[in-house]
Design an enzyme around this catalytic site. Sequence first.
Site, PDB file in Angstrom:
ATOM      1  N   SER A  41      -7.172  -5.770 -12.012  1.00  0.00           N
ATOM      2  CA  SER A  41      -6.174  -5.665 -13.084  1.00  0.00           C
ATOM      3  C   SER A  41      -4.814  -6.070 -12.543  1.00  0.00           C
ATOM      4  O   SER A  41      -4.449  -5.696 -11.421  1.00  0.00           O
ATOM      5  CB  SER A  41      -6.062  -4.213 -13.570  1.00  0.00           C
ATOM      6  OG  SER A  41      -7.299  -3.711 -14.013  1.00  0.00           O
ATOM      7  N   MET A  67       0.801  -1.232   0.000  1.00  0.00           N
ATOM      8  CA  MET A  67       0.000   0.000   0.000  1.00  0.00           C
ATOM      9  C   MET A  67       0.833   1.282   0.000  1.00  0.00           C
ATOM     10  O   MET A  67       0.284   2.365   0.156  1.00  0.00           O
ATOM     11  CB  MET A  67      -0.958  -0.006   1.202  1.00  0.00           C
ATOM     12  CG  MET A  67      -1.934  -1.176   1.207  1.00  0.00           C
ATOM     13  SD  MET A  67      -2.860  -1.374  -0.339  1.00  0.00           S
ATOM     14  CE  MET A  67      -4.001  -0.002  -0.185  1.00  0.00           C
ATOM     15  N   HIS A  74      -4.439  -4.755  -8.740  1.00  0.00           N
ATOM     16  CA  HIS A  74      -5.199  -3.563  -8.347  1.00  0.00           C
ATOM     17  C   HIS A  74      -6.694  -3.846  -8.523  1.00  0.00           C
ATOM     18  O   HIS A  74      -7.106  -4.357  -9.564  1.00  0.00           O
ATOM     19  CB  HIS A  74      -4.780  -2.386  -9.241  1.00  0.00           C
ATOM     20  CG  HIS A  74      -5.501  -1.121  -8.920  1.00  0.00           C
ATOM     21  ND1 HIS A  74      -5.156  -0.335  -7.840  1.00  0.00           N
ATOM     22  CD2 HIS A  74      -6.545  -0.508  -9.521  1.00  0.00           C
ATOM     23  CE1 HIS A  74      -5.975   0.711  -7.806  1.00  0.00           C
ATOM     24  NE2 HIS A  74      -6.826   0.627  -8.805  1.00  0.00           N
ATOM     25  N   ASP A  95      -0.210   3.102 -10.585  1.00  0.00           N
ATOM     26  CA  ASP A  95      -1.227   2.246 -11.230  1.00  0.00           C
ATOM     27  C   ASP A  95      -1.398   2.546 -12.724  1.00  0.00           C
ATOM     28  O   ASP A  95      -2.497   2.398 -13.281  1.00  0.00           O
ATOM     29  CB  ASP A  95      -2.596   2.392 -10.517  1.00  0.00           C
ATOM     30  CG  ASP A  95      -2.536   1.944  -9.066  1.00  0.00           C
ATOM     31  OD1 ASP A  95      -1.717   1.060  -8.749  1.00  0.00           O
ATOM     32  OD2 ASP A  95      -3.294   2.490  -8.241  1.00  0.00           O
ATOM     33  N   ASN A 104       1.757  -5.521 -10.264  1.00  0.00           N
ATOM     34  CA  ASN A 104       0.884  -5.162  -9.144  1.00  0.00           C
ATOM     35  C   ASN A 104      -0.518  -5.671  -9.448  1.00  0.00           C
ATOM     36  O   ASN A 104      -0.927  -5.708 -10.610  1.00  0.00           O
ATOM     37  CB  ASN A 104       0.852  -3.636  -9.008  1.00  0.00           C
ATOM     38  CG  ASN A 104      -0.056  -3.163  -7.889  1.00  0.00           C
ATOM     39  OD1 ASN A 104      -0.022  -3.701  -6.774  1.00  0.00           O
ATOM     40  ND2 ASN A 104      -0.874  -2.160  -8.161  1.00  0.00           N
TER      41      ASN A 104
HETATM   42  C1  GRF Z   1      -6.316  -6.533  -2.880  1.00  0.00           C
HETATM   43  O1  GRF Z   1      -7.629  -6.104  -3.094  1.00  0.00           O
HETATM   44  C2  GRF Z   1      -5.402  -5.962  -3.927  1.00  0.00           C
HETATM   45  O2  GRF Z   1      -5.999  -5.811  -5.179  1.00  0.00           O
HETATM   46  C3  GRF Z   1      -5.119  -4.608  -3.366  1.00  0.00           C
HETATM   47  O3  GRF Z   1      -4.997  -4.802  -1.984  1.00  0.00           O
HETATM   48  C4  GRF Z   1      -5.744  -5.958  -1.604  1.00  0.00           C
HETATM   49  C5  GRF Z   1      -4.798  -6.882  -0.934  1.00  0.00           C
HETATM   50  O4  GRF Z   1      -5.426  -8.002  -0.400  1.00  0.00           O
HETATM   51  N1  GRF Z   1      -3.980  -4.008  -4.023  1.00  0.00           N
HETATM   52  P1  GRF Z   1      -4.585  -9.163   0.268  1.00  0.00           P
HETATM   53  O5  GRF Z   1      -3.638  -8.523   1.276  1.00  0.00           O
HETATM   54  O6  GRF Z   1      -3.818  -9.876  -0.812  1.00  0.00           O
HETATM   55  O7  GRF Z   1      -5.577 -10.021   0.936  1.00  0.00           O
END
Ligand code: GRF
Length: 218
Positions: free
Chosen positions: A136, A90, A109, A145, A107
């Site tokens: 994506s 994040m 997303h 992104d 990544n």
């Molecule tokens: C997912 O929705 C991913 O697309 C986003 O953050 C979330 C991560 O989920 N970037 P997790 O930690 O893999 O459960």
Amino acid sequence: MLRLAVLASGRGSNLGALLAAIKDGRLNSQVVGVFSDRASAPALEMARQNGIPALSLDPAAYSRRRDFDEALFNEVAAVQPDLIVCAGYMRLISERAVRRCLGKMINIHPSLLPKYPGLHTHARALAAGDAESGASVHLVIPELDAGAVLAQARVPIQAGDDPAALAARILEREHPLLVACIAAIEAGDLELSEAPRWRGQMLDAPLRLNARGDLEKH
Ligand code: GRF
């Protein structure tokens, strides 16, 4: 066999999906390290329970973002990954660190990019009245992104959805999407570069995840 480094800030369900696919032979890769900006990320614990080296660095210990990123990406480079997978990582990554990994960092997303880069993707899709949303997998470039989109999974938006319901429906498809992308990279079907290729041809639109969990050209 690909050596995967995974970056995650939280829960790690996408990491879990990769580990499950490796265990049952759908992927022939190996996760060689999990890296985080949060010491309490459950993804780190999941890695350790699976015997995978897991490391977090604290951004607050660095005065500049780029110093944190340099330290983190030195650790990533030390495990000699073929592919770096941001799976719920994040933090913005500074340009210099991204440039070290160009063409080998992806990544996942939770939106149909180029729609809704950044945060709160589910709420934004609902507020816009979209009929569908999805996930994506894209190449990471310095702009957030914004790298080439490799593949997408689409899900319908249903009456009465709130952001949590939509997020759960998308997450279910994120897992097979990420696994399918990595399987395609392993197989040489998907070649990463500034201009990614699918089975030898320039990829001019994102691949789609079909109901069987395979990628196909749209
Ligand atoms: C997912 O929705 C991913 O697309 C986003 O953050 C979330 C991560 O989920 N970037 P997790 O930690 O893999 O459960």
